[in-house]
Design an enzyme around this catalytic site. Structure first.
Site, PDB file in Angstrom:
ATOM      1  N   CYS A   2      13.196 -12.085 -42.853  1.00 23.78           N
ATOM      2  CA  CYS A   2      12.806 -13.428 -43.199  1.00 23.78           C
ATOM      3  C   CYS A   2      11.475 -13.461 -43.929  1.00 23.78           C
ATOM      4  O   CYS A   2      10.668 -12.549 -43.806  1.00 23.78           O
ATOM      5  CB  CYS A   2      12.592 -14.502 -42.086  1.00 23.78           C
ATOM      6  SG  CYS A   2      14.231 -14.462 -40.981  1.00 23.78           S
ATOM      7  N   TYR A  81      12.012 -11.296 -37.494  1.00 25.10           N
ATOM      8  CA  TYR A  81      12.205 -10.058 -36.790  1.00 25.10           C
ATOM      9  C   TYR A  81      10.975  -9.107 -36.990  1.00 25.10           C
ATOM     10  O   TYR A  81      10.212  -9.186 -37.973  1.00 25.10           O
ATOM     11  CB  TYR A  81      13.553  -9.444 -37.410  1.00 25.10           C
ATOM     12  CG  TYR A  81      14.747  -9.298 -36.547  1.00 25.10           C
ATOM     13  CD1 TYR A  81      15.064 -10.529 -35.943  1.00 25.10           C
ATOM     14  CD2 TYR A  81      15.473  -8.204 -36.667  1.00 25.10           C
ATOM     15  CE1 TYR A  81      16.228 -10.489 -35.000  1.00 25.10           C
ATOM     16  CE2 TYR A  81      16.397  -7.972 -35.685  1.00 25.10           C
ATOM     17  CZ  TYR A  81      16.891  -9.157 -34.825  1.00 25.10           C
ATOM     18  OH  TYR A  81      17.993  -9.124 -34.036  1.00 25.10           O
ATOM     19  N   ASN A 174       8.394  -9.374 -42.360  1.00 22.14           N
ATOM     20  CA  ASN A 174       8.946  -8.542 -40.975  1.00 22.14           C
ATOM     21  C   ASN A 174       7.935  -7.109 -40.867  1.00 22.14           C
ATOM     22  O   ASN A 174       6.967  -7.048 -41.414  1.00 22.14           O
ATOM     23  CB  ASN A 174      10.372  -8.043 -41.255  1.00 22.14           C
ATOM     24  CG  ASN A 174      11.180  -9.385 -41.613  1.00 22.14           C
ATOM     25  OD1 ASN A 174      11.600  -9.438 -42.817  1.00 22.14           O
ATOM     26  ND2 ASN A 174      11.426 -10.489 -40.700  1.00 22.14           N
ATOM     27  N   ARG A 227       8.500  -8.368 -50.200  1.00 20.37           N
ATOM     28  CA  ARG A 227       8.562  -9.779 -50.079  1.00 20.37           C
ATOM     29  C   ARG A 227       7.174 -10.457 -49.614  1.00 20.37           C
ATOM     30  O   ARG A 227       6.906 -11.549 -50.077  1.00 20.37           O
ATOM     31  CB  ARG A 227       9.773 -10.081 -48.999  1.00 20.37           C
ATOM     32  CG  ARG A 227      11.023 -10.090 -49.674  1.00 20.37           C
ATOM     33  CD  ARG A 227      12.020 -10.667 -48.651  1.00 20.37           C
ATOM     34  NE  ARG A 227      12.597  -9.594 -47.596  1.00 20.37           N
ATOM     35  CZ  ARG A 227      12.056  -9.636 -46.211  1.00 20.37           C
ATOM     36  NH1 ARG A 227      11.568 -10.911 -45.966  1.00 20.37           N
ATOM     37  NH2 ARG A 227      12.204  -8.672 -45.517  1.00 20.37           N
TER      38      ARG A 227
END
Length: 329
Positions: A2, A81, A174, A227
């Site tokens: 995520c 996570y 994460n 990300r």
């Protein structure tokens, strides 16, 4: 996996947003949890309760489990996570509230009013290594927490204990750990929204190919490391908007930059990790917006006194069933 980020609009209103990336459909839907709601626990027969009501995405699995949300005080929390680094207590501790990792988010939303209260609040809770009955594993998680003042923090529980970090970047993804991600941003100080200026190589004057060259080197893959950098860059330079509707629309486009379509990120077992939904929390007005991968419509659920004082949790239809649902005032 995520991605999450915070955003402030031109009206001074703060938002928290997240993608929910996973390899199977979790089946969540918008849920309002009223004040003083009692949760079952996989750690303690006594369970736990909270003073505050909240709204987020969850599912009734012999008791509600939520994975994100915003409470009536404007505190937003999302769990992400944290594979390979999350490490919890081996057993319950007397005189503390004992919860499983997948239960901490509900406890936080029900009991914490602002980010400033987090360190003291976490001193009273013990996160125990207990399996989630639905997934049948101890879920490795860390948490991003933000409030209507713009304060943002990350909670990580590792072999080094319980850590509550200020999040000056307003971003989280994460593993690796949060401090590693912050240090990694030092590798991207050349990124900018403006094009790079001309450069001399001997007697040759090299010119960039126009607008966008300032983002050369911005990583484009789907790892959590890339990300994080991409979300931090987008958050830094995306133009500000006025009003709730325009701001939610702006955040939608910001998260487009980290959205994972089906098929582009396969796991070792050949399952597909993908963005199954995106959520946007208005921390200032205590409203929650849910957008599924299968449908570009957005479901809005806002907290009201009627819903907060209800005696039971309340589920809401998602956008393809009925859009823009709000409880009656």
């Amino acid at each position: 996996m995520c991605t999450s980020l915070t955003y402030e609009d031109l009206d001074g209103m703060w938002y928290l947003a997240r993608t929910m990336d996973f390899n199977f459909d979790l089946g969540g839907r918008p849920v309002i949890i009223p004040r003083h709601y009692h949760f079952k626990s996989d750690v303690s027969e006594a369970g736990f309760s909270g003073d505050y009501g909240f709204v987020g995405t969850g599912r009734d699995l012999n008791g509600y489990i939520l994975v994100d949300g915003v409470n009536e005080k404007g505190l937003g929390v999302a769990e992400l996570y944290f594979v390979g680094q999350a490490q919890y207590a081996a057993q319950a501790v007397p005189d503390k509230t004992n919860v499983a990792p997948h239960e901490l988010l509900m406890w936080l939303l029900g009991n914490v009013a602002c980010v400033a209260d987090l360190p003291q609040a976490m001193a009273h809770v013990n996160v125990v290594s207990a399996a989630n009955a639905f997934m049948q594993i101890v879920v490795p998680l860390h948490w991003i927490v933000a409030d209507a003042t713009g304060a943002c923090a990350v909670i990580e529980i590792t072999q080094n204990g319980v850590n509550v970090y200020d999040d000056p970047a307003g971003v989280m993804t994460n593993s690796p750990d949060f401090n590693w991600h912050l240090m990694n941003l030092n590798n991207y100080t050349q990124l900018q929204a403006l094009p790079h200026s001309d450069k001399k190589f001997g007697d040759y004057a090299a010119q960039s190919y126009g607008a966008g060259s300032g983002a050369l080197g911005l990583p484009g893959d789907y790892t959590s490391v890339s990300r994080f950098v991409r979300a931090a860059f987008t958050r830094q330079y995306a133009q500000k908007t006025k009003g709730q509707a325009a701001s939610i629309n702006n955040i939608v486009h910001m998260l487009d930059n980290v959205n994972i379509p089906k098929g582009v990120k396969l796991l070792d077992n050949n399952k597909c990790d993908f963005t199954q939904y995106r959520a946007y929390f208005d921390l200032s007005r205590h409203a929650y917006f849910l957008q599924l991968a299968e449908n570009t419509e957005i479901t809005k659920v806002a907290l009201t006194e009627t819903a907060l004082n209800a005696t039971a949790a309340q589920e809401f239809p998602i956008a393809h069933e009925q859009a823009f649902i709000e409880p009656q005032k």
